[in-house]
Design a protein around this motif. Sequence first.
Motif, PDB file in Angstrom:
ATOM      1  N   SER A  11      39.702 161.873  69.815  1.00 12.32           N
ATOM      2  CA  SER A  11      38.573 162.484  69.131  1.00 12.32           C
ATOM      3  C   SER A  11      38.107 161.632  67.971  1.00 12.32           C
ATOM      4  O   SER A  11      38.924 161.011  67.282  1.00 12.32           O
ATOM      5  CB  SER A  11      38.956 163.874  68.590  1.00 12.32           C
ATOM      6  OG  SER A  11      39.266 164.744  69.646  1.00 12.32           O
ATOM      7  N   ILE A  12      36.815 161.615  67.776  1.00  6.70           N
ATOM      8  CA  ILE A  12      36.202 160.990  66.613  1.00  6.70           C
ATOM      9  C   ILE A  12      35.252 162.022  66.040  1.00  6.70           C
ATOM     10  O   ILE A  12      34.269 162.412  66.702  1.00  6.70           O
ATOM     11  CB  ILE A  12      35.459 159.689  66.985  1.00  6.70           C
ATOM     12  CG1 ILE A  12      36.436 158.684  67.579  1.00  6.70           C
ATOM     13  CG2 ILE A  12      34.736 159.132  65.753  1.00  6.70           C
ATOM     14  CD1 ILE A  12      35.786 157.426  68.114  1.00  6.70           C
ATOM     15  N   ASP A  13      35.567 162.514  64.854  1.00  6.24           N
ATOM     16  CA  ASP A  13      34.768 163.588  64.242  1.00  6.24           C
ATOM     17  C   ASP A  13      33.288 163.234  64.220  1.00  6.24           C
ATOM     18  O   ASP A  13      32.908 162.117  63.868  1.00  6.24           O
ATOM     19  CB  ASP A  13      35.242 163.866  62.815  1.00  6.24           C
ATOM     20  CG  ASP A  13      36.574 164.599  62.776  1.00  6.24           C
ATOM     21  OD1 ASP A  13      36.950 165.183  63.817  1.00  6.24           O
ATOM     22  OD2 ASP A  13      37.223 164.587  61.712  1.00  6.24           O
ATOM     23  N   GLY A  14      32.491 164.196  64.631  1.00  6.47           N
ATOM     24  CA  GLY A  14      31.051 164.038  64.627  1.00  6.47           C
ATOM     25  C   GLY A  14      30.490 163.253  65.788  1.00  6.47           C
ATOM     26  O   GLY A  14      29.290 163.097  65.900  1.00  6.47           O
ATOM     27  N   VAL A  15      31.383 162.722  66.637  1.00  9.12           N
ATOM     28  CA  VAL A  15      30.915 161.909  67.755  1.00  9.12           C
ATOM     29  C   VAL A  15      31.385 162.481  69.094  1.00  9.12           C
ATOM     30  O   VAL A  15      30.583 162.778  69.965  1.00  9.12           O
ATOM     31  CB  VAL A  15      31.387 160.435  67.624  1.00  9.12           C
ATOM     32  CG1 VAL A  15      30.915 159.620  68.801  1.00  9.12           C
ATOM     33  CG2 VAL A  15      30.909 159.832  66.317  1.00  9.12           C
ATOM     34  N   CYS A  16      32.696 162.616  69.251  1.00  7.28           N
ATOM     35  CA  CYS A  16      33.223 163.106  70.523  1.00  7.28           C
ATOM     36  C   CYS A  16      34.514 163.879  70.292  1.00  7.28           C
ATOM     37  O   CYS A  16      35.431 163.394  69.646  1.00  7.28           O
ATOM     38  CB  CYS A  16      33.461 161.967  71.519  1.00  7.28           C
ATOM     39  SG  CYS A  16      34.491 160.626  70.910  1.00  7.28           S
ATOM     40  N   GLY A  17      34.549 165.089  70.811  1.00  3.70           N
ATOM     41  CA  GLY A  17      35.748 165.898  70.739  1.00  3.70           C
ATOM     42  C   GLY A  17      36.123 166.377  69.351  1.00  3.70           C
ATOM     43  O   GLY A  17      37.180 166.945  69.175  1.00  3.70           O
TER      44      GLY A  17
END
Length: 124
Positions: A115-121
Amino acid sequence: MPTFHEIDPATPFRQQLEADTGPIVITNTYTVPEGHMDETIAIWGKAARIGSKQPGYISAQIHRGIAGSNQLIIYSEWSAVRHLKDYLNLPEVKALVATFPSGTECRPHVWQKISIDGVCGGDS
């Protein structure tokens, strides 16, 4: 019978199948010999139907390259590596793999989502 190639020779596909983790995604990029695309898609479809009935199976997708490309890419989601490994070891799956057209090249690899906050997951 297809030829298998490693995406990451430092971590071969068979080594990945020994990992105790999940959920995971397997991708497999196929280079299909000229004139054998429909046959290859049909064989993959048979194998995918078997997979869809196995413990730990979540989903699968297949994509075909455009503009005359001879590439397919598949990905399927499994709840754990062990379920994927059990599926790949089924005699009927091994028999189907052996029927892919001669000259087919496969590049399987196992992945785990990050996961990358604000981007994916992550949170928006």
